[in-house]
Design a protein around this motif. Structure first.
Motif, short mmCIF file in Angstrom:
data_model
loop_
_atom_site.label_atom_id
_atom_site.label_comp_id
_atom_site.label_asym_id
_atom_site.label_seq_id
_atom_site.Cartn_x
_atom_site.Cartn_y
_atom_site.Cartn_z
N LEU A 231 -3.72 -1.35 -5.91
CA LEU A 231 -2.45 -2.07 -6.05
C LEU A 231 -2.67 -3.49 -5.59
O LEU A 231 -3.19 -3.72 -4.50
CB LEU A 231 -1.37 -1.40 -5.20
N THR A 232 -2.26 -4.43 -6.43
CA THR A 232 -2.35 -5.84 -6.07
C THR A 232 -0.95 -6.44 -6.12
O THR A 232 -0.22 -6.24 -7.09
CB THR A 232 -3.27 -6.61 -7.04
N GLY B 240 3.86 -6.57 -8.65
CA GLY B 240 2.80 -5.65 -8.31
C GLY B 240 2.06 -5.23 -9.56
O GLY B 240 2.64 -5.18 -10.65
N ARG B 241 0.80 -4.94 -9.41
CA ARG B 241 -0.02 -4.48 -10.53
C ARG B 241 -0.85 -3.30 -10.06
O ARG B 241 -1.57 -3.40 -9.05
CB ARG B 241 -0.93 -5.61 -11.01
N ILE B 242 -0.74 -2.19 -10.76
CA ILE B 242 -1.56 -1.01 -10.48
C ILE B 242 -2.75 -1.04 -11.43
O ILE B 242 -2.59 -1.21 -12.63
CB ILE B 242 -0.74 0.29 -10.66
N ALA C 129 7.60 -4.18 0.29
CA ALA C 129 7.17 -5.59 0.31
C ALA C 129 8.14 -6.50 -0.42
O ALA C 129 8.02 -7.73 -0.33
CB ALA C 129 5.78 -5.72 -0.31
N GLY C 130 9.10 -5.93 -1.14
CA GLY C 130 10.05 -6.74 -1.89
C GLY C 130 9.64 -7.05 -3.31
O GLY C 130 10.17 -7.98 -3.94
N VAL C 131 8.73 -6.27 -3.84
CA VAL C 131 8.27 -6.46 -5.22
C VAL C 131 9.44 -6.20 -6.18
O VAL C 131 10.20 -5.27 -6.00
CB VAL C 131 7.08 -5.52 -5.52
N ARG C 132 9.53 -7.06 -7.18
CA ARG C 132 10.58 -6.92 -8.20
C ARG C 132 10.15 -6.03 -9.36
O ARG C 132 10.98 -5.39 -9.99
CB ARG C 132 10.97 -8.28 -8.74
N ARG C 133 8.86 -6.05 -9.69
CA ARG C 133 8.38 -5.29 -10.84
C ARG C 133 6.92 -4.92 -10.65
O ARG C 133 6.12 -5.72 -10.19
CB ARG C 133 8.54 -6.13 -12.10
N ILE C 134 6.59 -3.68 -11.02
CA ILE C 134 5.20 -3.22 -11.01
C ILE C 134 4.79 -3.01 -12.46
O ILE C 134 5.54 -2.41 -13.24
CB ILE C 134 5.04 -1.88 -10.27
N THR C 135 3.62 -3.49 -12.82
CA THR C 135 3.09 -3.24 -14.15
C THR C 135 1.79 -2.46 -14.04
O THR C 135 1.13 -2.46 -13.00
CB THR C 135 2.83 -4.56 -14.92
N LEU C 136 1.46 -1.80 -15.11
CA LEU C 136 0.18 -1.11 -15.23
C LEU C 136 -0.12 -0.95 -16.70
O LEU C 136 0.75 -1.09 -17.55
CB LEU C 136 0.18 0.24 -14.51
N SER C 137 -1.36 -0.66 -17.00
CA SER C 137 -1.72 -0.32 -18.37
C SER C 137 -2.56 0.94 -18.32
O SER C 137 -3.13 1.29 -17.29
CB SER C 137 -2.50 -1.46 -19.04
#
Length: 140
Positions: free
Chosen positions: A61-62, A72-74, A103-111
């Protein structure tokens, strides 16, 4: 199931990636101790793992800031073929969601590759939505 955040690039972690990464992408270069140490040194990168007793699953996770807020990015979710079907990928994903939310992330993306149907079902089950957007890559 205990989820840990990796904090050091030790022999078991290097060995785990040598065993696990080819299961996800046989053509990916294997990270060495120095590669993993650089990644773990970043406070915005979380390498999550599950042991049984060896490492059987990982998720990276970044967190990063953009003009629209913290994102966030998985990446690189891997569960050993022998340990699949036990909820390890889902547990790792839920922990990444918790860390992001805290952490207050608004959106997580992944592919995810098109052929990873069980993973797709799990991502939808935990609340991700298929956006229909295109993903582009540039190999340098």
């Amino acid at each position: 199931m205990q989820i840990e955040r990796a904090t050091q690039a030790d022999d078991p972690l290097v060995a785990a990636f040598a065993r696990l990464l080819p299961q996800l992408n046989p053509n990916a270069p294997l990270p060495g101790r120095d590669d993993l140490a650089l990644m773990l040194a970043s406070p915005s990168t979380y390498l999550l793992m599950v042991r049984d007793p060896d490492i059987v699953g990982t998720l990276t996770l970044t967190l990063f800031r953009t003009p629209v807020g913290l994102q966030g990015r998985i990446n690189t979710v891997i569960v050993d073929a022998a340990a699949r079907g036990r909820g390890i990928g889902e547990a790792l994903t839920r922990e990444a969601m918790r860390i992001s939310r805290d952490a207050g992330v608004r959106r997580i993306t992944l592919s995810s590759r098109l052929d990873r149907e069980p993973a797709h079902r799990m991502y939808l089950r935990v609340g991700f939505e298929l956006t229909g957007s295109r993903q582009f890559h540039l190999t340098l």
